[in-house]
Design an enzyme around this catalytic site. Structure first.
Site, PDB file in Angstrom:
ATOM      1  N   HIS A  31     -79.084  29.842  -0.317  1.00 24.36           N
ATOM      2  CA  HIS A  31     -78.196  31.023  -0.453  1.00 24.36           C
ATOM      3  C   HIS A  31     -78.655  31.988  -1.264  1.00 24.36           C
ATOM      4  CE1 HIS A  31     -76.581  26.837  -1.318  1.00 24.36           C
ATOM      5  NE2 HIS A  31     -75.124  27.628  -1.941  1.00 24.36           N
ATOM      6  N   GLU A  32     -79.730  32.319  -1.569  1.00 25.33           N
ATOM      7  CA  GLU A  32     -80.748  33.592  -0.985  1.00 25.33           C
ATOM      8  C   GLU A  32     -81.251  33.832  -0.722  1.00 25.33           C
ATOM      9  OE1 GLU A  32     -81.183  36.691  -3.678  1.00 25.33           O
ATOM     10  OE2 GLU A  32     -81.460  34.519  -4.615  1.00 25.33           O
TER      11      GLU A  32
END
Length: 457
Positions: free
Chosen positions: A385-386
């Site tokens: 996600h990051e």
């Protein structure tokens, strides 16, 4: 006399229920069973009402519709028919709320309804986008070729394993580096990096499932190119050597209906960005961070919902229809979640199944405890996600990763504490509050900083 009346009602209901059982045991399904079930239910309610009337000799005590819904006493099949008017009213409220700003602006004779400048910017760099998309697909045929070469015995298993690990890393690093070095706007960059991640998850699943069959020397599976190509375009992330359930034909009316939904959702997203997001971002330097977050709470929540339905209800269903992929269970009732743990299991079933099989179960087979396997799974998900946000906005931060890892103590602290109806409702309110505030905070941490920097340039 009252007892005899109630017994006659019960006898009527039991007779109808016996008819339902006869339909089931004789193999008659579909409309006959539904009709018998409805008749049995009506007979039961009639018996109850007759019994109450015989006792009270007048009006009977009954709950309101919403009380029945809250107590879960309204039959499930009656809920859509009972609440369809409320659903229409809510859709109309949302439509009027979105159309109000552009209609008022148009009435005042201000700039046109369609923000041409924003559209040109959002779809800028189309050629670069196509080039990078082509780059994301390079790893797929190389993975298939590697498995073919290994199946012929031309390379050792250790060599096959090392080459695939290198291929996976190069696929992520090379593609993401290329995106960062381009001038793609965030919408295009987000789309391309998501395609990069999807390809990574697919080739990983395909490699490990085929490798497992090769190690078991299974004669039931033959490595075929058409199976691999179908897996690449099918709306799933987990390769099943035994195949997938398929529909008999493509439904044109279904595709037309989903196309209409896609147009409506894209219009909602466009109005959200131009009418609600951009005005706030243009004032980013003059307003406080608190005001920035407060003004974006509702738009960010609606944006998240619109993106969810566009992805899981439109895009994946269209892909499933075009490929005759019959398993359309892409999500569950995540809106009833009482924790982020439950939400992560229900809102994205393809990704959840991939994580469960290749991270969580693999960690347990390697000897890790359940707690360690769950922590590793959430960490893996948080890193990706990051990665998506870092590549989209061209800046490395760990805000989202840190917020996702903060779920772990909350998951263990509240596990099993909200099992009753009141507790689950409270937990669901807390969940929805975080779903409203969280995206607005992330917009402040990532998009605001990027917008200020680009605006200065």
């Amino acid at each position: 006399g009252d007892r005899a009346c109630f017994q006659r009602g019960q006898a009527c209901w039991l007779a109808r229920l016996a008819g339902l059982l006869a339909c089931c045991t004789s193999g008659r399904m579909g409309g006959e069973v539904n009709q018998a079930l409805k008749s049995a239910r009506v007979g039961y309610y009639d018996a109850q009402a007759e019994h109450h009337r015989s006792i009270h000799r007048g009006p009977i005590a009954r709950d309101s519709i919403f009380e029945l819904l809250e107590k879960e006493e309204l039959p499930v099949e009656d809920v859509p028919r009972t609440l369809y008017g409320v659903q229409n009213a809510l859709w109309l409220i949302v439509a009027l709320a979105f159309l109000q700003p552009p209609v008022l602006r148009l009435g005042r004779g201000e700039r046109p309804l369609i923000d041409v400048e924003f559209l040109v910017w959002a779809f800028g760099g189309l050629g670069t986008t196509v080039q990078v998309l082509g780059l994301t697909l390079v790893a797929a045929p190389l993975t298939y070729l590697l498995l073919v070469v290994a199946s012929q015995g031309w390379i050792a298993k250790a060599t096959r394993e090392m080459l695939f690990r290198v291929l996976e890393c190069l696929h992520l690093v090379w593609t993401c580096r290329w995106i960062v070095r381009t001038t793609l706007p965030p919408p295009a960059a987000f789309f391309v990096v998501m395609q990069t991640v999807v390809t990574f998850l697919k080739i990983h699943s395909f490699y490990f499932e085929v490798r497992k069959l090769d190690d078991e020397k299974s004669a039931e599976h033959t490595l075929r190119g058409r199976d691999f190509l179908y897996f690449l375009v099918a709306p799933t992330l987990v390769y099943e050597p035994s195949g997938y359930p398929k529909t008999e034909h493509i439904r044109i009316r279904f595709l037309v209906r989903k196309t209409g939904s896609a147009i409506g959702l894209l219009l909602v997203l466009f109005l959200l960005i131009t009418e609600f997001f951009l005005p706030v971002f243009r004032e980013a330097r003059t307003i406080s961070l608190f005001e920035f977050v407060i003004r974006l709470i509702v738009p960010c929540a609606v944006f998240l919902l619109a993106v969810f339905f566009f992805t899981f209800e439109v895009l994946l269903n269209v892909a499933g229809e075009l490929t005759c992929f019959a398993d359309r269970s892409f999500y569950m009732d995540w809106w009833n979640a009482g924790s982020m743990d439950e939400f992560s299991r229900k809102w994205n079933k393809p990704v959840h199944e991939w994580l469960r099989r290749y991270i969580y179960k693999a960690s347990q087979r390697a000897g890790y405890t359940r707690a360690m396997a769950l922590t590793g799974t959430i960490l893996f998900s948080a890193i990706f996600h990051e990665l998506v946000l870092a590549v989209t906005f061209r800046r490395a931060r760990i805000y989202l990763l840190s917020l996702m890892m903060l779920q772990m103590p909350l998951i263990w602290a509240f596990s099993g504490r909200f099992l009753d109806r009141t507790g689950r409702r409270f937990a669901n309110v807390v969940f929805w509050f975080s779903m409203f505030v969280g995206p607005a905070i992330l917009s402040m941490l990532y998009a605001r900083e990027w917008y200020i920097e680009i605006y200065d340039e």
